[in-house]
Design an enzyme around this catalytic site. Structure first.
Site, PDB file in Angstrom:
ATOM      1  CE1 TYR A   1      49.337  -4.864  44.395  1.00 41.35           C
ATOM      2  CE2 TYR A   1      49.542  -2.654  43.495  1.00 41.35           C
ATOM      3  CZ  TYR A   1      48.774  -3.755  43.808  1.00 41.35           C
ATOM      4  OH  TYR A   1      47.428  -3.744  43.554  1.00 41.35           O
TER       5      TYR A   1
ATOM      6  CD  GLU B   1      33.588  20.956  41.847  1.00 37.12           C
ATOM      7  OE1 GLU B   1      33.173  19.875  42.304  1.00 37.12           O
ATOM      8  OE2 GLU B   1      32.952  22.018  41.948  1.00 37.12           O
TER       9      GLU B   1
ATOM     10  CG  ASP C   1      29.545  21.682  40.953  1.00 38.52           C
ATOM     11  OD1 ASP C   1      29.469  22.298  39.877  1.00 38.52           O
ATOM     12  OD2 ASP C   1      29.666  20.439  41.031  1.00 38.52           O
TER      13      ASP C   1
END
Length: 383
Positions: free
Chosen positions: A125, A211, A263
């Protein structure tokens, strides 16, 4: 006894002071090098010359095709595999990249001079019309780290931390006491700066990395840490730099084994690989971020049958999943350093199915914390 405690406290204080002094010396040295580079660029431009800066390229893995004979694998944490030459006055794609690098470098110089910190979004910015997007700033920070052979934390550019930790550990972060051990089932934010950590104490037997935050909260709700002497960490998806540095720090300081639960899909595997081998984007810093000895606890494709999960929990791999898995399978480290991991991923791809950690709750809501994790660790069922 009192005298011994005083000596220990004095030794710890001396160690903290030495680390602080060393960080200050490193910051002063880096600041001097930055000033020297900026001064040289200004002098070159003033003389009508086009300054050029060479940025090395690194990679911590390549495809198996690249790694096979007759082309030996060139992957290394500390050996560049190529270079980019950035020039300022020539009209090409490198002009903008060098312009951005110099502007970010001036911000970093100011941060080091004033001993302040900011995020890459703060930097964006300052010149949004030039930087266009935060990713441009991110690349410039990588370039600066490579150019000066340092890490991001040395630049006083700090990330927004998303990782969480709970369990049998306490430490001091700067002036803040983080006593997870007082409530082992409560979540605490991962420290922003490893350099600010001191007085680490733990009675944990291992570290468990999960995870997703949903799994982390499941374990917290089941009071997993209360019943198992451990530390649980989540990066809430792909781990950020502070989470990876914190895990690496704990493994080295506490000498504890680390297990990872993700997973059973290509993206979970990629997250696991990020912890163990590092990411390609930060290949130049991978040796400071990766945890080479982390163990894959699950979930495996074979767990679906081993734990008699219902068919409704099983999902088919999408075309995108398949492309992701095939891309990961081509990475050289799976052939050289983790052949067992490669076989598991190949089995997933061959069967064409995936499932999430939460599918283990089909047996019972607390099956994951009551049986799956404790049994797997006790029986050594990990790779």
């Amino acid at each position: 006894m009192a005298g011994r405690e005083k000596r220990r406290s004095a030794a710890a204080l001396d160690g903290d002071e030495q680390r602080l002094r060393r960080r200050q010396e490193e910051a002063a040295l880096l600041l001097g090098r930055i000033r020297g580079l900026v001064r040289w660029v200004v002098e070159e431009v003033a003389a009508g010359r086009s300054p050029s800066i060479v940025i090395h390229r690194y990679r911590n893995y390549c495809s198996a095709a690249d790694a096979s004979p007759p082309s030996p694998c060139g992957c290394s944490y500390d050996a560049p595999v190529g270079t980019d030459v950035l020039t300022l006055l020539h009209k090409d794609c490198h002009t903008s990249r060098l312009n951005v690098l110099l502007r970010v470098l001036l911000v970093v110089q100011q941060l080091l001079q004033q001993n302040k910190h900011c995020s890459k979004r703060d930097i964006y910015y300052m010149y949004p019309s030039i930087f266009v997007e935060v990713a441009v700033v991110d690349r410039a920070i990588n370039d600066i780290c490579i150019l000066f052979k340092c890490s991001r934390h040395n630049l006083n550019v700090v990330p927004v931390v998303k990782g969480l930790v709970m369990g049998w550990i306490r430490f001091v972060e700067g002036e803040k006491k983080v006593y997870c051990i007082k409530n082992v089932n409560a979540a605490f934010s991962i420290p922003v700066s490893i350099e600010a950590i001191k007085d680490v104490v733990s009675v944990a037997h291992y570290i468990l990395v999960v995870e997703k935050e949903t799994v982390f909260q499941r374990l917290a709700n089941d009071k997993f840490c209360e019943r198992n002497r451990c530390i649980v960490i989540t990066g809430r998806g792909y781990p950020d730099i502070p989470t990876r540095r914190f895990l690496r720090y704990l493994v080295e300081q506490l000498h504890l084994p680390a297990y990872c639960l993700v997973d059973s899909d290509p993206y979970g595997f990629d997250i696991l690989a990020t912890y163990k081998f590092g990411s390609l984007q930060l290949a130049y810093d991978a040796n400071l971020l990766c945890v080479p000895d982390i163990r894959w606890l699950g979930v495996f494709t074979s767990d679906f049958e081993d734990f008699c999960l219902p068919d409704c929990c099983l999902l088919h791999l999408s075309p995108e999943d398949r492309r992701k898995a095939e891309s990961i399978l081509s990475r050289c480290y799976l052939h050289k350093e983790a052949p067992e991991w490669r076989l598991e991923l190949e089995a997933m791809l061959q069967k064409g199915v995936k499932f999430e950690i939460e599918a283990l709750s089909a047996s019972s809501i607390s099956f994951l914390s009551d049986k799956y994790i404790p049994q797997k660790i006790k029986q050594g069922r990990h790779i």
